[in-house]
Scaffold this motif. Structure first.
Motif, PDB file in Angstrom:
ATOM      1  N   ARG A  98     -12.947  35.861  31.575  1.00  0.00           N
ATOM      2  CA  ARG A  98     -13.268  36.706  32.722  1.00  0.00           C
ATOM      3  C   ARG A  98     -14.679  36.451  33.220  1.00  0.00           C
ATOM      4  N   LEU A  99     -15.600  36.246  32.266  1.00  0.00           N
ATOM      5  CA  LEU A  99     -16.979  35.969  32.641  1.00  0.00           C
ATOM      6  C   LEU A  99     -17.082  34.641  33.387  1.00  0.00           C
ATOM      7  N   ALA A 100     -16.365  33.630  32.892  1.00  0.00           N
ATOM      8  CA  ALA A 100     -16.387  32.315  33.552  1.00  0.00           C
ATOM      9  C   ALA A 100     -15.860  32.423  34.978  1.00  0.00           C
ATOM     10  N   SER A 101     -14.799  33.237  35.156  1.00  0.00           N
ATOM     11  CA  SER A 101     -14.257  33.425  36.499  1.00  0.00           C
ATOM     12  C   SER A 101     -15.282  34.096  37.406  1.00  0.00           C
ATOM     13  N   SER A 102     -15.975  35.117  36.872  1.00  0.00           N
ATOM     14  CA  SER A 102     -16.990  35.811  37.665  1.00  0.00           C
ATOM     15  C   SER A 102     -18.141  34.887  38.012  1.00  0.00           C
ATOM     16  N   ILE A 103     -18.570  34.092  37.029  1.00  0.00           N
ATOM     17  CA  ILE A 103     -19.693  33.182  37.260  1.00  0.00           C
ATOM     18  C   ILE A 103     -19.324  32.130  38.315  1.00  0.00           C
ATOM     19  N   ALA A 104     -18.098  31.604  38.201  1.00  0.00           N
ATOM     20  CA  ALA A 104     -17.654  30.606  39.187  1.00  0.00           C
ATOM     21  C   ALA A 104     -17.665  31.201  40.589  1.00  0.00           C
ATOM     22  N   HIS A 105     -17.221  32.458  40.703  1.00  0.00           N
ATOM     23  CA  HIS A 105     -17.203  33.113  42.005  1.00  0.00           C
ATOM     24  C   HIS A 105     -18.620  33.356  42.510  1.00  0.00           C
ATOM     25  N   GLU A 106     -19.515  33.788  41.594  1.00  0.00           N
ATOM     26  CA  GLU A 106     -20.887  34.096  41.980  1.00  0.00           C
ATOM     27  C   GLU A 106     -21.659  32.835  42.364  1.00  0.00           C
ATOM     28  N   ILE A 107     -21.393  31.728  41.696  1.00  0.00           N
ATOM     29  CA  ILE A 107     -22.140  30.500  41.953  1.00  0.00           C
ATOM     30  C   ILE A 107     -21.607  29.756  43.171  1.00  0.00           C
ATOM     31  N   ASP A 129     -33.813  26.809  48.251  1.00  0.00           N
ATOM     32  CA  ASP A 129     -34.484  27.045  46.967  1.00  0.00           C
ATOM     33  C   ASP A 129     -34.208  28.460  46.467  1.00  0.00           C
ATOM     34  N   ARG A 130     -34.203  29.434  47.379  1.00  0.00           N
ATOM     35  CA  ARG A 130     -33.903  30.800  46.973  1.00  0.00           C
ATOM     36  C   ARG A 130     -32.471  30.913  46.433  1.00  0.00           C
ATOM     37  N   GLU A 131     -31.561  30.194  47.064  1.00  0.00           N
ATOM     38  CA  GLU A 131     -30.182  30.201  46.570  1.00  0.00           C
ATOM     39  C   GLU A 131     -30.092  29.546  45.195  1.00  0.00           C
ATOM     40  N   LEU A 132     -30.887  28.480  44.986  1.00  0.00           N
ATOM     41  CA  LEU A 132     -30.900  27.834  43.665  1.00  0.00           C
ATOM     42  C   LEU A 132     -31.455  28.776  42.599  1.00  0.00           C
ATOM     43  N   GLN A 133     -32.487  29.563  42.959  1.00  0.00           N
ATOM     44  CA  GLN A 133     -33.026  30.534  42.012  1.00  0.00           C
ATOM     45  C   GLN A 133     -31.968  31.566  41.642  1.00  0.00           C
TER      46      GLN A 133
END
Length: 478
Positions: free
Chosen positions: A256-265, A296-300
């Motif tokens: 579930r965390l991987a799915s959330s991270i993929a969506h967030e990134i 750069d802000r998006e990369l941060q």
């Protein structure tokens, strides 16, 4: 003459008189007699016979001993060696009446004795037939030595009663003397109260097993503690199964965390690609610099999400002091973008800055599960997610700590389901849920000596659910 009167009276009472004049009575003969009428010359012999019988219950009830004597005979003083006295001279009616009273009293005692003996034998058969191990320790002797174990205990541990009688049952612990459950057990013994603990024990052959021990104090009629009875159940399969479930839930949570991270990134990465493309195509240096600064802000943002995710499942090896505000930040950072995209407003009201000592990764897992459940409850509701912290006192134990509340304005939980939400595999999410999240969370909270409470409402315009997590300041896991 007196002997013939006694014989006649016994026949009248439907007894079969046996004359033992000149014969030495054997101990085994006592079992066939109901009464013995004897003169002072053979009193010591009877006393010796009764002593030789001891306390062997299998020999039955001792016969009533009646001393035949004259009124002034000093041997009739005291009743420690006989049950009654026939003081001659007596009439046949007096002899018959007195023997009748003695016989009735003796038979009433014999009935009670045999009833108690049958109950005792039944209890022994029950003790020997149950499949759980049973042990009895004396509480009146130093170090609580074992005085009895049933056959199931012998099979479970490999030790026979003859080997361990007189020993304290701690020999089953082997080298595992620092188990947290032992502290709970010792406190219960000192407080003389019941307790149930799960211990890692070792059989005679050295193999270990998980022993669920239920210990109960036994008291006499005066309320004095005399024994402790332990019931041992081998729960190795259950403990291993629960451990496998916990690992399964961890893997599911990682998914579930991987799915959330993929969506967030994904969103910031798309923005970065577009911004870099625009910067490459721009002929204006200032405009290109602005594109790159935004990228750069998006990369941060991507860096923050990945660092939080790496920190999220970094397992704690020992309790440590943590700041709850930072812990809540690490959880919300993973879900904030998705919550924002769904129109969910996040509110925080933190009324304490104190740290607590706990297993950081485990408490983070609990908070992640509560926030994830709240987010699922808000699916399509565009409501609020409110997280509050405050200092609190657990009313049952009077222990001070911190309470963390996670509230949502979702549809609420049906009252009939409230009692089941902490059970393994029970879920209200259908195919989207595993039914393990709250079960694992409640177990983690219990091991931290905390409490996880829930209240929910389905009333129109006031629906929602609040989970309140209480943790002591020193939330050391057991």
């Amino acid at each position: 003459m007196n002997r013939r009167l006694v014989e006649s009276a016994s026949v009248h009472l439907d007894l079969v008189p046996v004359m033992l004049t000149g014969q030495r009575l054997e101990p085994s003969a006592l079992a066939d007699l109901e009464m013995i009428v004897i003169d002072v010359d053979r009193l010591e012999e009877i006393r010796s016979l009764i002593s030789s019988r001891g306390e062997d219950l299998s020999d039955g009830v001792l016969p009533a001993v009646i001393l035949a004597t004259l009124p002034d005979d000093p041997s009739a003083q005291g009743t420690d060696s006989f049950d009654a006295v026939l003081a001659f001279p007596m009439t046949p009616a007096q002899i018959s009446a007195q023997l009748s009273v003695i016989l009735l009293a003796h038979r009433a005692f014999a009935r009670r004795y045999h009833s108690a003996l049958e109950e005792l034998h039944l209890n022994r058969r029950i003790f020997r037939s149950v499949t759980s191990g049973i042990s009895v320790a004396s509480a009146t002797r130093p170090d609580l030595p074992l005085i009895y174990v049933n056959p199931a205990f012998e099979v479970m541990t490999g030790y026979r009663l003859e080997e361990i009688a007189g020993l304290n049952c701690r020999f089953l612990q082997g080298e595992e003397r620092d188990q947290p459950a032992l502290t709970v057990l010792r406190e219960a013994i000192l407080a003389e109260r019941e307790v149930v603990v799960i211990l890692k024990n070792f059989r005679k052959d050295g193999t270990f097993f998980w022993n669920e021990l239920s210990l109960s104090p036994i008291r006499n009629r005066d309320g004095e503690l005399t024994h402790f009875v332990g019931i041992q159940t081998d729960v190795t399969a259950r403990v291993e199964f629960e451990a496998a479930l916990r690992e399964s839930e961890k893997l599911a949570a990682v998914g579930r965390l991987a799915s959330s991270i993929a969506h967030e990134i994904n969103n910031p990465l798309e923005s970065i690609v577009n911004l870099v493309y625009l910067a490459q195509r721009s002929d204006n240096l200032l405009e290109a610099r602005n594109y790159l600064q935004t990228a750069d802000r998006e990369l941060q943002r991507v860096k923050l999400i990945t660092s939080q995710s790496l920190r999220f499942y970094k397992q704690s090896t020992k309790p440590q002091a943590i700041n709850l505000s930072d812990l809540i930040d690490s959880v919300l950072d993973v879900y904030s973008a998705r919550l924002s995209a769904r129109g969910v407003t996040i509110e925080r009201r933190e009324r304490t800055t104190q740290s607590i000592v706990c297993m950081e990764s485990e408490i983070r897992q609990v908070l992640n599960n509560l926030v994830s459940n709240a987010m699922d409850a808000l699916r399509g509701h565009h409501g609020r997610l409110l997280i509050r912290t405050r200092e609190a006192t657990e009313w049952r134990s009077n222990v001070k700590g911190i309470a963390i509340s996670v509230s949502d304005t979702g549809s609420g939980i049906d009252p009939s389901e409230i009692q089941s939400i902490y059970k393994a595999f029970y879920t209200t999410k259908g195919l989207r849920g595993t039914g393990l999240g709250l079960w694992i969370s409640s177990e983690i909270v219990d091991r931290h000596q905390g409490r996880l409470l829930v209240r929910s409402s389905q009333r129109e315009s006031r629906s929602g659910t609040t989970f309140t997590l209480f943790l002591p300041f020193q939330a050391l896991p057991s």
